[in-house]
Design a protein around this motif. Structure first.
Motif, PDB file in Angstrom:
ATOM      1  N   SER A 171      41.366  27.822  33.695  1.00  0.00           N
ATOM      2  CA  SER A 171      41.932  28.474  34.866  1.00  0.00           C
ATOM      3  C   SER A 171      41.832  27.535  36.056  1.00  0.00           C
ATOM      4  O   SER A 171      41.065  26.569  36.042  1.00  0.00           O
ATOM      5  CB  SER A 171      41.196  29.783  35.176  1.00  0.00           C
ATOM      6  OG  SER A 171      39.840  29.519  35.567  1.00  0.00           O
ATOM      7  N   GLN A 172      42.613  27.804  37.076  1.00  0.00           N
ATOM      8  CA  GLN A 172      42.559  27.027  38.306  1.00  0.00           C
ATOM      9  C   GLN A 172      42.589  27.987  39.488  1.00  0.00           C
ATOM     10  O   GLN A 172      43.484  28.822  39.583  1.00  0.00           O
ATOM     11  CB  GLN A 172      43.738  26.050  38.385  1.00  0.00           C
ATOM     12  CG  GLN A 172      43.750  25.171  39.629  1.00  0.00           C
ATOM     13  CD  GLN A 172      42.567  24.213  39.670  1.00  0.00           C
ATOM     14  OE1 GLN A 172      42.151  23.715  38.623  1.00  0.00           O
ATOM     15  NE2 GLN A 172      42.042  23.956  40.851  1.00  0.00           N
ATOM     16  N   ASP A 173      41.585  27.857  40.343  1.00  0.00           N
ATOM     17  CA  ASP A 173      41.472  28.739  41.510  1.00  0.00           C
ATOM     18  C   ASP A 173      41.544  30.214  41.093  1.00  0.00           C
ATOM     19  O   ASP A 173      42.159  31.045  41.769  1.00  0.00           O
ATOM     20  CB  ASP A 173      42.569  28.420  42.532  1.00  0.00           C
ATOM     21  CG  ASP A 173      42.495  26.973  43.022  1.00  0.00           C
ATOM     22  OD1 ASP A 173      41.370  26.476  43.228  1.00  0.00           O
ATOM     23  OD2 ASP A 173      43.556  26.338  43.184  1.00  0.00           O
ATOM     24  N   ARG A 224      44.381  20.921  33.586  1.00  0.00           N
ATOM     25  CA  ARG A 224      44.972  21.805  34.597  1.00  0.00           C
ATOM     26  C   ARG A 224      46.492  21.714  34.577  1.00  0.00           C
ATOM     27  O   ARG A 224      47.182  22.750  34.551  1.00  0.00           O
ATOM     28  CB  ARG A 224      44.434  21.439  35.984  1.00  0.00           C
ATOM     29  CG  ARG A 224      45.227  22.074  37.129  1.00  0.00           C
ATOM     30  CD  ARG A 224      44.628  21.744  38.487  1.00  0.00           C
ATOM     31  NE  ARG A 224      44.408  20.336  38.685  1.00  0.00           N
ATOM     32  CZ  ARG A 224      45.343  19.449  39.021  1.00  0.00           C
ATOM     33  NH1 ARG A 224      46.597  19.845  39.147  1.00  0.00           N
ATOM     34  NH2 ARG A 224      45.034  18.186  39.216  1.00  0.00           N
ATOM     35  N   VAL A 279      47.492  25.108  32.616  1.00  0.00           N
ATOM     36  CA  VAL A 279      47.632  26.098  33.683  1.00  0.00           C
ATOM     37  C   VAL A 279      48.986  25.996  34.385  1.00  0.00           C
ATOM     38  O   VAL A 279      49.663  27.006  34.601  1.00  0.00           O
ATOM     39  CB  VAL A 279      46.494  25.949  34.724  1.00  0.00           C
ATOM     40  CG1 VAL A 279      46.624  27.019  35.813  1.00  0.00           C
ATOM     41  CG2 VAL A 279      45.136  26.047  34.060  1.00  0.00           C
ATOM     42  N   GLU A 280      49.394  24.782  34.731  1.00  0.00           N
ATOM     43  CA  GLU A 280      50.613  24.626  35.526  1.00  0.00           C
ATOM     44  C   GLU A 280      51.886  24.583  34.691  1.00  0.00           C
ATOM     45  O   GLU A 280      52.961  24.978  35.171  1.00  0.00           O
ATOM     46  CB  GLU A 280      50.516  23.350  36.369  1.00  0.00           C
ATOM     47  CG  GLU A 280      49.393  23.376  37.395  1.00  0.00           C
ATOM     48  CD  GLU A 280      49.299  22.076  38.185  1.00  0.00           C
ATOM     49  OE1 GLU A 280      50.195  21.221  38.024  1.00  0.00           O
ATOM     50  OE2 GLU A 280      48.335  21.915  38.956  1.00  0.00           O
TER      51      GLU A 280
END
Length: 275
Positions: free
Chosen positions: A77-79, A222, A226-227
């Motif tokens: 996950s990111q943020d 990431r 995620v992106e």
């Protein structure tokens, strides 16, 4: 019955390259995941049937990011957000990732591409420890091999680090002090821009680890997980494939359907025509 081209191709003979690493107690693996362990609770002779037959059984414990494996989108996950924008904490309530777990990773039968980076760079044994494989390196490799990367492909990036997997000193392959070669954020964006289905490498972390840094920062994870929604595969055996100069093939892999898990062991195959 109509002719099935795929079946006929298989009947004529195919060559299969096993890209999975042997799972054994004590193998090199990420220190961030539960270790692999295998034992025999029942051995032959512990229980013998009336007719003289005997059966042995096993118990295996391991993390899902040990040995040759694939990362599910739930892994990173990111943020506080996952690839679909959902809240990562809420998604894990109940101890399972119902939407983005390993059970949602599709079986893969698609075009595969090997990018043999060190050979293209003139150092066929392997890239230097901690070397970041750049987009220019990837482009140069494609040009030298005369190939292409297309949407929906699985791209396997050889750094040459796989030659250390069987080193008796498991710390060599882990590479905590030395660093480990691999792509960085820029290389991950290069892959994502081409719409690949998944990307794999011959190292534990997939991406470049600087000397002494370990798994402290993983920007390529990431960018891809995620992106961009690109699966990551790690600890593949790419040495024979590279030695035989097989750069394009049918890629086959299927994760185990572990409900809600963040990853799964796989045994990927590269299939080509001929014996």
């Amino acid at each position: 019955m109509p002719n099935n081209v795929l079946i006929e191709a298989v009947r004529k003979g195919v060559r299969v390259f096993d890209l999975g690493r042997l799972l054994f107690v004590g193998m090199p693996q990420s220190p961030n995941h539960p270790h692999y362990w295998h034992a025999l609770p029942r051995r032959h002779g512990d229980m013998v049937r009336a007719d003289g037959g005997s059966a042995s059984n096993d118990i295996i414990t391991m993390g899902t990011h040990v040995g040759t494996h694939i990362d599910a989108f739930a892994h990173v996950s990111q943020d506080g957000r996952l690839v679909d924008g959902s809240d990562a904490y809420d998604a894990s309530v109940g101890g399972r990732f119902a939407k983005l777990g390993a059970h949602t990773i599709p079986p893969m039968v698609c075009r595969g591409v090997l990018l043999d980076v060190p050979t293209a760079l003139g150092t066929p044994e392997g890239c230097a420890p901690g070397y970041e494989i750049t987009p220019d390196d990837l482009e140069a490799t494609l040009e030298r091999q005369g190939g292409s990367v297309e949407a929906g492909d699985v791209v396997l990036i050889r750094s040459g680090w796989g030659r250390h997997f069987d080193n008796p000193d498991r710390s060599v392959f882990i590479g905590g002090d030395s660093g480990v070669p691999g792509i960085g954020e820029a290389g991950a964006r290069w892959l994502a821009e081409r719409g690949v289905l998944a990307a794999g490498a011959d190292t534990i972390a997939f991406e470049c680890l600087r000397p002494g840094a370990g798994h402290s920062v993983l920007p390529a994870h990431r960018v891809l997980l995620v992106e961009s929604g690109v699966y990551i595969m790690e600890t593949l055996d790419l040495e024979d494939l590279a030695a035989q100069r097989v750069h394009e093939f049918v890629f086959v892999a299927s994760p185990l359907k572990f409900y809600g898990a963040t990853g799964s062991p796989i045994r990927p195959l590269a299939v080509t025509t001929g014996e």
